[in-house]
Motif scaffolding. Structure first.
Motif, PDB file in Angstrom:
ATOM      1  N   LEU A  39     -14.503  -5.887 -16.016  1.00 22.88           N
ATOM      2  CA  LEU A  39     -13.860  -4.816 -16.482  1.00 22.88           C
ATOM      3  C   LEU A  39     -12.708  -4.368 -15.951  1.00 22.88           C
ATOM      4  CD1 LEU A  39     -16.771  -2.157 -16.975  1.00 22.88           C
ATOM      5  CD2 LEU A  39     -15.112  -2.525 -18.657  1.00 22.88           C
ATOM      6  N   ALA A  40     -12.446  -4.417 -14.849  1.00 25.23           N
ATOM      7  CA  ALA A  40     -11.265  -4.196 -13.996  1.00 25.23           C
ATOM      8  C   ALA A  40     -10.079  -5.237 -14.736  1.00 25.23           C
ATOM      9  CB  ALA A  40     -11.502  -4.333 -12.449  1.00 25.23           C
ATOM     10  N   GLN A  41     -10.452  -6.374 -14.663  1.00 24.75           N
ATOM     11  CA  GLN A  41      -9.489  -7.466 -15.476  1.00 24.75           C
ATOM     12  C   GLN A  41      -9.278  -6.991 -16.710  1.00 24.75           C
ATOM     13  OE1 GLN A  41     -11.379 -11.165 -14.497  1.00 24.75           O
ATOM     14  NE2 GLN A  41     -10.376 -11.403 -12.625  1.00 24.75           N
ATOM     15  N   ILE A  84      -5.481  -6.108 -17.799  1.00 19.03           N
ATOM     16  CA  ILE A  84      -4.930  -6.966 -19.023  1.00 19.03           C
ATOM     17  C   ILE A  84      -4.256  -5.948 -19.970  1.00 19.03           C
ATOM     18  CG2 ILE A  84      -5.605  -8.734 -21.095  1.00 19.03           C
ATOM     19  CD1 ILE A  84      -7.310  -9.856 -19.025  1.00 19.03           C
ATOM     20  N   ASP A  85      -5.113  -5.146 -20.247  1.00 14.92           N
ATOM     21  CA  ASP A  85      -4.419  -3.891 -21.424  1.00 14.92           C
ATOM     22  C   ASP A  85      -3.355  -3.243 -20.875  1.00 14.92           C
ATOM     23  OD1 ASP A  85      -6.608  -4.546 -23.338  1.00 14.92           O
ATOM     24  OD2 ASP A  85      -8.150  -2.758 -22.354  1.00 14.92           O
ATOM     25  N   ASP A  86      -3.279  -3.050 -19.522  1.00 17.97           N
ATOM     26  CA  ASP A  86      -2.249  -2.198 -19.142  1.00 17.97           C
ATOM     27  C   ASP A  86      -0.998  -3.063 -18.966  1.00 17.97           C
ATOM     28  OD1 ASP A  86      -3.724  -0.034 -18.468  1.00 17.97           O
ATOM     29  OD2 ASP A  86      -3.800  -0.735 -16.340  1.00 17.97           O
ATOM     30  N   LEU A  87      -1.105  -4.337 -18.805  1.00 17.48           N
ATOM     31  CA  LEU A  87      -0.096  -5.346 -18.844  1.00 17.48           C
ATOM     32  C   LEU A  87       0.409  -5.603 -20.316  1.00 17.48           C
ATOM     33  CD1 LEU A  87      -1.240  -7.983 -16.239  1.00 17.48           C
ATOM     34  CD2 LEU A  87       0.639  -6.278 -16.013  1.00 17.48           C
ATOM     35  N   ARG A  88      -0.583  -5.623 -21.312  1.00 19.29           N
ATOM     36  CA  ARG A  88      -0.079  -5.699 -22.752  1.00 19.29           C
ATOM     37  C   ARG A  88       0.761  -4.500 -23.091  1.00 19.29           C
ATOM     38  NH1 ARG A  88      -5.874  -8.134 -24.999  1.00 19.29           N
ATOM     39  NH2 ARG A  88      -5.008 -10.459 -24.550  1.00 19.29           N
ATOM     40  N   ASN A  89       0.394  -3.417 -22.715  1.00 16.46           N
ATOM     41  CA  ASN A  89       1.163  -2.218 -22.998  1.00 16.46           C
ATOM     42  C   ASN A  89       2.564  -2.152 -22.339  1.00 16.46           C
ATOM     43  OD1 ASN A  89      -1.096  -1.159 -24.498  1.00 16.46           O
ATOM     44  ND2 ASN A  89      -1.945   0.064 -22.674  1.00 16.46           N
ATOM     45  N   GLN A  90       2.517  -2.528 -21.217  1.00 15.41           N
ATOM     46  CA  GLN A  90       3.845  -2.554 -20.531  1.00 15.41           C
ATOM     47  C   GLN A  90       4.740  -3.820 -21.094  1.00 15.41           C
ATOM     48  OE1 GLN A  90       3.617  -3.518 -16.226  1.00 15.41           O
ATOM     49  NE2 GLN A  90       1.993  -2.085 -15.792  1.00 15.41           N
ATOM     50  N   LEU A  91       4.103  -4.908 -21.634  1.00 12.39           N
ATOM     51  CA  LEU A  91       4.820  -5.854 -22.380  1.00 12.39           C
ATOM     52  C   LEU A  91       5.190  -5.246 -23.505  1.00 12.39           C
ATOM     53  CD1 LEU A  91       6.030  -8.853 -22.588  1.00 12.39           C
ATOM     54  CD2 LEU A  91       3.739  -9.530 -23.616  1.00 12.39           C
ATOM     55  N   THR A  92       4.467  -4.539 -24.460  1.00 13.42           N
ATOM     56  CA  THR A  92       5.074  -4.050 -25.676  1.00 13.42           C
ATOM     57  C   THR A  92       6.180  -3.043 -25.554  1.00 13.42           C
ATOM     58  OG1 THR A  92       2.788  -4.023 -26.617  1.00 13.42           O
ATOM     59  CG2 THR A  92       4.387  -2.526 -27.709  1.00 13.42           C
TER      60      THR A  92
END
Length: 86
Positions: free
Chosen positions: A19-21, A25-33
């Motif tokens: 869950l933490a991973q 991953i979601d946070d990193l995707r948002n940052q990438l976007t």
């Protein structure tokens, strides 16, 4: 953690790690976007500045040509006035 450490963990603990991973991953995707959007905005700004610079150069040329035409007109007026006085 190595493989042995993971084997010792309970299913709940493994689930929490997953869950933490997933959240990371979601946070990193948002940052990438967000970074991609910012990059696109910068590209647009750069294109606009290029367009503004080009427009400025074109206007400068137009003003130069207008000044030449005004100088020529004034020169012709002076010649005609000088010829009329004689």
């Amino acid at each position: 953690m190595n493989e042995k450490d993971f084997r010792k963990l309970k299913r709940v603990e493994l689930y929490e790690i997953m869950l933490a991973q997933a959240e990371e991953i979601d946070d990193l995707r948002n940052q990438l976007t967000a970074a991609k959007k910012e990059l696109q905005n910068k590209r647009i700004d750069i294109q606009r500045s290029g367009s503004i610079a080009e427009a400025s150069l074109k206007l400068t040329k137009i003003f130069e040509e207008a000044q030449k035409a005004a100088d020529l007109y004034l020169s012709n007026i002076k010649k005609e006035t000088g010829d009329a006085d004689e």
